[in-house]
Write an enzyme that holds these catalytic residues in place. Structure first.
Site, short mmCIF file in Angstrom:
data_model
loop_
_atom_site.label_atom_id
_atom_site.label_comp_id
_atom_site.label_asym_id
_atom_site.label_seq_id
_atom_site.Cartn_x
_atom_site.Cartn_y
_atom_site.Cartn_z
N HIS A 1 0.81 -1.36 -0.05
CA HIS A 1 0.17 0.08 0.09
C HIS A 1 0.87 1.11 0.00
O HIS A 1 0.56 2.27 0.66
CB HIS A 1 -0.93 0.07 1.17
CG HIS A 1 -1.75 -1.22 1.61
ND1 HIS A 1 -2.77 -1.59 0.83
CD2 HIS A 1 -1.44 -2.32 2.17
CE1 HIS A 1 -3.34 -2.66 1.25
NE2 HIS A 1 -2.47 -3.16 2.29
N SER B 1 13.62 21.18 -18.23
CA SER B 1 12.55 21.64 -18.63
C SER B 1 12.81 23.01 -19.12
O SER B 1 14.18 23.57 -18.98
CB SER B 1 11.87 22.40 -17.01
OG SER B 1 11.25 23.53 -17.27
N LYS C 1 15.42 21.89 -13.25
CA LYS C 1 14.96 20.38 -13.48
C LYS C 1 15.67 19.69 -14.07
O LYS C 1 16.26 19.72 -15.07
CB LYS C 1 13.52 20.75 -14.06
CG LYS C 1 12.38 21.56 -13.49
CD LYS C 1 11.71 20.88 -12.38
CE LYS C 1 10.71 20.05 -13.08
NZ LYS C 1 9.68 19.34 -12.14
N GLU D 1 8.56 7.87 -17.44
CA GLU D 1 6.98 8.30 -17.65
C GLU D 1 6.74 8.02 -19.07
O GLU D 1 5.57 7.46 -19.20
CB GLU D 1 6.92 9.87 -17.46
CG GLU D 1 7.48 10.39 -15.95
CD GLU D 1 7.39 11.94 -15.81
OE1 GLU D 1 6.82 12.60 -16.68
OE2 GLU D 1 8.26 12.31 -15.01
#
Ligand code: ARG
Length: 463
Positions: free
Chosen positions: A155, A276, A282, A289
Site C-alpha cells: 500500500h 525543463s 529541473k 514516464e
C-alpha cells in the site's frame, strides 16, 4: 487498372483507392513477401507446374526488385494497393509474361498471412533477445545488491525490510514469464499458411510441406479455412506485449517516485532524463514516464485488434488488413521499451545513503517481534495484539521497538521482557526470512543461481 480488374468496367474512385490501400504500412513486409514468392515458385517448378527456366527468371526478377526496394529506387504510391500487388506488377513489368505465373495456386489471403507470420517469428525472437538482455542486467543488479537492505512496501506504506537483490529477483520472475509466454506463443505461430489460397486450398497440385520447409516453419497449417481467417497469433502476441508493457510500466512508475525529491532512493542517469524549457533546475524522469505512457499505446493495439476480429465471419474479410498497423506498432513500441529500460536500469544508482535512514521509520521489524513472540510460545493472534500495543507505546514515546525497556514492555504484558522480543535488528529481520522464496540473502543467492541457469539455457535455445 489493377491486376484483378478483369470483371470491372470502371477504375476505383481515387479516394476509394487511397482508403483501400495498405501499401503505406505493409511495404515493410517486402523481404518476407519476396521470400514467400521464391519458396512458392521453387515448389511450383519441383511439382512441374512451371519450368525450371521460368522459376529462375521469376527468382531473378524478384531479387532485382528486392534490391530496388532496398536501395530506394522503387518507390511506392497508393496506386500499388498493397505490397503483394506492388511486387507482382513490377515483376511482370520486369520479366514479362513469365511473371504472370507467380500467383499460381496462391491468393493474397494466404500470402498476406505468410508474410506477417515470417515477420512475427523474426521479431518475436528479437524481442526475446532484448528481454534476455534485460534479465542479464537484473541479475547483475541482484548480485550487486544482494545484501543491501531497503524498505519493502505494501500500500506504499513501510511494511518489512527486504534486500534490493530480492526486489530485483521479483522483477526477474515477471520478465521470465513474459519470455516463456512468447516462446509458448511461438510454438503455435510457427505454421505456414502458404498454399491455403483464398479459403479452400486449390486444384493445382502444390506441395505445402515443401514451401513450409523452405521458409523455415515447423509445418503447414492444417485447415485452409481457419488459416486465412485466423489472427489468434497476433492477438496472443499483443496480449503478451500488453502484459510485458504492464510489467515495465509498473517498474517505470516505481522509478518516478523513487527518483522524486521526497524519496531519492535512486538517481536516474542524466542520459535518461530531460530538462525543463522554463525551470532551469529541473531534471525530469521523462523516459520512465514515457514508458508508462507507451503501455497505454500497446493496450490500445490489443483492444483495437480484438475489436477488429469480433464479428468477422469465416473466412477472410478485409477488416483483417488492419492487423498490421496494430502489430507493427506493438512490436516497435515493446522492443524499444525493453531496450531502453534495460539501459536505464543499468545506469541507475541506488542511493543507500538515502535508503538507510528510512529503515528506522515505520516499524519495519514489527512482524518480527510478533513472530519472535510466537516462537516463545505466544499464540499468533495474541502476539499480533501485543506487538500492536508495543507499536502504539513507541509512537507515544517517540522511539522504535528495539529501544523499549523491560519496564515499558511490562506495561503492555507482564509476562514478556525485552529478551522475549529477540534480535530485531533490521539485518536479523532480513537474514531470518529464509523460507523458500523469502528475502534472506542466502535465498536470494539461490534465486540468482536458478535464474542464471534458466537464462543461460534459454539464451542457448534461442540463439
Ligand atoms: N492487403 C490485404 C491484407 O493485408 C491483402 C489481402 C487482400 N485480399 C483480398 N481478398 N482483398 O489483408
Amino acid at each position: 487498372m489493377a491486376l484483378w480488374s478483369g470483371r470491372f468496367e470502371k477504375d476505383m474512385d481515387q479516394i476509394v483507392k487511397q482508403y483501400n490501400a495498405s501499401i503505406g504500412f505493409d511495404q515493410r513486409l517486402y523481404n518476407y513477401d519476396i521470400n514467400g514468392s521464391i519458396a512458392h515458385v521453387t515448389m511450383l517448378a519441383t511439382q512441374n507446374i512451371i519450368t525450371e527456366e521460368e522459376r529462375d527468371i521469376i527468382i531473378g526478377g524478384l531479387e532485382q526488385i528486392r534490391t530496388g526496394i532496398a536501395n530506394g529506387e522503387i518507390v511506392f504510391t497508393y496506386e500499388d494497393e498493397d505490397i503483394h500487388m506492388a511486387i507482382e506488377s513490377r515483376l511482370i513489368q520486369l520479366v514479362g509474361d513469365v511473371g504472370k505465373k507467380v500467383h499460381t495456386g496462391r491468393a493474397r489471403n494466404d500470402q498476406s498471412a505468410v508474410d506477417v507470420k515470417q515477420y512475427l517469428c523474426f521479431e518475436l525472437r528479437e524481442i526475446v533477445k532484448e528481454l534476455i538482455e534485460l534479465e542479464k542486467v537484473i541479475l547483475q543488479k541482484a548480485q550487486q545488491y544482494k545484501e543491501q537492505i531497503t524498505v519493502g512496501f505494501t500500500h506504499i506504506q513501510h511494511a518489512q525490510p527486504i534486500t534490493l537483490g530480492f526486489m530485483f529477483m521479483g522483477y526477474f520472475q515477471m520478465f521470465k514469464r513474459d519470455i516463456q509466454r512468447l516462446m509458448d506463443a511461438y510454438e503455435r505461430i510457427n505454421f505456414c499458411p502458404l498454399g491455403t489460397c483464398a479459403l479452400a486450398g486449390t486444384t493445382i497440385p502444390l506441395d505445402r510441406h515443401m514451401t513450409s520447409q523452405l521458409l523455415g516453419f515447423a509445418g503447414p497449417t492444417e485447415n485452409a479455412m481457419d488459416t486465412v481467417s485466423d489472427r489468434d497469433y497476433i492477438l496472443e502476441f499483443l496480449s503478451t506485449a500488453s502484459i510485458s508493457m504492464m510489467h515495465l510500466s509498473r517498474w517505470a512508475e516505481e522509478f518516478t517516485w523513487w527518483n522524486s525529491t521526497e524519496f531519492s532512493y535512486i538517481a536516474i542517469d542524466d542520459s535518461f532524463c530531460t530538462g525543463s524549457s522554463m525551470m532551469p533546475q529541473k531534471k525530469n524522469p521523462d523516459i520512465a514516464e514515457l514508458l508508462r505512457g507507451k503501455c497505454g499505446r500497446v493496450y490500445g493495439d490489443l483492444m483495437g485488434m480484438l475489436t477488429v476480429m469480433k464479428g468477422t465471419p469465416m473466412t477472410y474479410n478485409k477488416d483483417f488488413q488492419e492487423d498490421k498497423e496494430y502489430l507493427f506498432d506493438a512490436v516497435d513500441t515493446w522492443k524499444a521499451s525493453v531496450t531502453i529500460f534495460a539501459k536505464m536500469l543499468k545506469k541507475t544508482e541506488y542511493r543507500m545513503d538515502k535508503i538507510a535512514p528510512q529503515l528506522e521509520r515505520g516499524f519495519l521489524n514489527a512482524t518480527d517481534v510478533a513472530e519472535n513472540l510466537v516462537m516463545a510460545g505466544v499464540p499468533f493472534r495474541e502476539a499480533h495484539h501485543i506487538t500492536g500495543r508495543l507499536v502504539k507505546l513507541c509512537e507515544n514515546k517517540g522511539c522504535n521497538l528495539e529501544d523499549l525497556t523491560d519496564e515499558d514492555i511490562k506495561t503492555v504484558n507482564p509476562d514478556i521482557s525485552r529478551a522475549t522480543l529477540g534480535d530485531i535488528t533490521i539485518k536479523a529481520c532480513v537474514e531470518n526470512r529464509k523460507t523458500f522464496g523469502g528475502t534472506a540473502p542466502s535465498e536470494v543467492e539461490r534465486q540468482i543461481a536458478n535464474g542464471t541457469a534458466w537464462l543461460d539455457y534459454t539464451e542457448k535455445e534461442w540463439s
